[in-house]
Design an enzyme around this catalytic site. Structure first.
Site, PDB file in Angstrom:
ATOM      1  N   CYS A   1      15.964  36.669 -27.050  1.00  0.00           N
ATOM      2  CA  CYS A   1      17.003  36.299 -28.023  1.00  0.00           C
ATOM      3  C   CYS A   1      16.432  36.306 -29.457  1.00  0.00           C
ATOM      4  O   CYS A   1      16.093  37.348 -29.974  1.00  0.00           O
ATOM      5  CB  CYS A   1      17.616  34.961 -27.648  1.00  0.00           C
ATOM      6  SG  CYS A   1      19.262  34.733 -28.356  1.00  0.00           S
TER       7      CYS A   1
ATOM      8  N   GLU B   1      15.929  33.547 -18.357  1.00  0.00           N
ATOM      9  CA  GLU B   1      15.432  32.335 -17.701  1.00  0.00           C
ATOM     10  C   GLU B   1      16.523  31.482 -17.063  1.00  0.00           C
ATOM     11  O   GLU B   1      16.230  30.611 -16.241  1.00  0.00           O
ATOM     12  CB  GLU B   1      14.621  31.494 -18.703  1.00  0.00           C
ATOM     13  CG  GLU B   1      15.440  30.796 -19.770  1.00  0.00           C
ATOM     14  CD  GLU B   1      15.770  31.664 -20.987  1.00  0.00           C
ATOM     15  OE1 GLU B   1      16.206  31.094 -22.002  1.00  0.00           O
ATOM     16  OE2 GLU B   1      15.597  32.899 -20.913  1.00  0.00           O
TER      17      GLU B   1
ATOM     18  N   HIS C   1      19.411  35.846 -22.080  1.00  0.00           N
ATOM     19  CA  HIS C   1      18.486  34.815 -21.578  1.00  0.00           C
ATOM     20  C   HIS C   1      18.159  35.060 -20.103  1.00  0.00           C
ATOM     21  O   HIS C   1      18.941  34.691 -19.225  1.00  0.00           O
ATOM     22  CB  HIS C   1      19.106  33.428 -21.761  1.00  0.00           C
ATOM     23  CG  HIS C   1      19.132  32.972 -23.183  1.00  0.00           C
ATOM     24  ND1 HIS C   1      18.047  32.383 -23.791  1.00  0.00           N
ATOM     25  CD2 HIS C   1      20.086  33.065 -24.129  1.00  0.00           C
ATOM     26  CE1 HIS C   1      18.346  32.113 -25.056  1.00  0.00           C
ATOM     27  NE2 HIS C   1      19.579  32.518 -25.282  1.00  0.00           N
TER      28      HIS C   1
END
Length: 341
Positions: A72, A162, A160
């Site tokens: 990001c 994660e 993202h």
């Protein structure tokens, strides 16, 4: 870089049996180099890279010869620092589950389908790639949702990986760790415990150690580790200040007096604390009063023990971040050091 997911990224790395540490964006390059990293991940963050006040790392980080994955804001920062351009997405900003089309020949996308759902959350995006980079992922509105410069090991994703909302994100992190960085994946908590016990034994030698044991997770874990390492050379002082849950003081005593081969001292100081707090209503004043009195009781108990070589203190990782990043909003004084004189 101030991203709210930094802990989660670290957790994902550790789930793949790779050791990692979280560092602030302004950590000196010499300290990063001294860690001899296999790879570096840039987290997200709430700022715009072209804003002068936004956090920027030392550009020398790209000359370490170490792979970098930017997530990001981290992706935008990498592109911006290396000569690319970042612009405001305006009405094209993305938030939520978004379909991304990938170039599956990239090392980062090994085992990933050509189209995957990813979690987007951005108002800026890379508008012009730095020299040597190519696009390996795009959405209907974001032309550079994933970029790479494989020769240098630089990768960036606008989404993202994660979070659970990016189902194949953990595969991408795995690919960065193993395919790009060449990590061995032999780090586990079991190995960590054994390593720490050995290090503690070497450091303490035949000296004595003193631990302030509160019964909370921070001090209990470190007390258990040091107790396993040096046994009777450790004295744990448990200050019962009368502000715990019902029977909790007895539970702490039962655990540490019976389960571990170290000296355990319980200081019943309920009256001391309650008398100091009488009439105090401000929460911050209470914290500082408790911190101050804790040290005074601890000092009294320590004098009875005699000469000690080491003080043992445990701190959970988020506290290190809270105290050490400098950019975190302070809600209250830090509980480990808040009231200490």
């Amino acid at each position: 870089f101030g991203g709210q997911y930094n802990q989660l990224i670290a957790r994902r790395v550790r789930e793949h049996h790779v050791y990692c540490e979280i560092m602030p964006w302004n950590k000196p390059i010499e300290e990063i180099k001294a860690k001899n990293p296999k790879g570096i991940i840039f987290t997200g963050g709430p700022n715009s890279v072209y804003d002068e006040k936004s956090p920027h790392c030392d550009p020398a980080i790209f000359e370490l010869g170490v792979p970098v994955l930017g997530i990001c804001y981290g992706c935008q920062l990498m592109a911006y620092t290396l000569g690319g351009k970042v612009g405001n997405a305006n009405e094209k900003s993305e938030y939520g589950k978004t379909e991304v089309t990938f170039n599956t020949e990239s090392k980062l996308m090994k085992g990933i389908d050509e189209k995957e759902i990813c979690w987007m959350s951005h108002t800026d995006f890379v508008t012009e790639l730095p020299e040597g980079f190519r696009i390996i992922g795009k959405t209907a509105t974001c032309p550079a949702a994933a970029i790479e410069c494989p020769e240098k090991g630089f990768y960036g994703v606008q989404f993202h990986p994660e979070v659970n909302h990016t189902p194949k994100g953990t595969n991408m992190i795995h690919n960065f760790l193993y395919e790009v960085c060449g990590c061995s994946g032999d780090w586990t908590m079991t190995n960590y415990i054994e390593d720490q016990i050995q290090k503690i034994r070497e450091q303490v030698g035949d000296g004595k150690a003193l631990c302030a044991l509160s019964g909370g997770v921070d001090s209990s874990v470190v007390a258990a580790l040091v107790s396993k390492a040096i046994g009777k050379q450790l004295t744990c002082v448990f200050v019962d200040h009368g502000l715990m849950r019902k029977n909790e003081g007895d539970e702490v005593e039962a655990a540490f007096a019976n389960m571990f081969d170290s000296h355990f001292v319980r200081a019943n100081a309920q009256e001391r604390f309650l008398s100091k707090l009488k009439g105090v209503t401000d929460p911050e004043t209470k914290r500082k009063t408790i911190g101050e009195e804790f040290i005074r009781v601890f000092e009294d108990e320590a004098k009875k023990i005699g000469k000690v070589d080491f003080l043992v203190q445990g701190t959970i990782y988020p506290d290190v971040i809270e105290s050490g990043l400098g950019d975190s909003a302070v809600i209250k004084s830090h509980h480990n050091v808040g009231g200490l004189p």
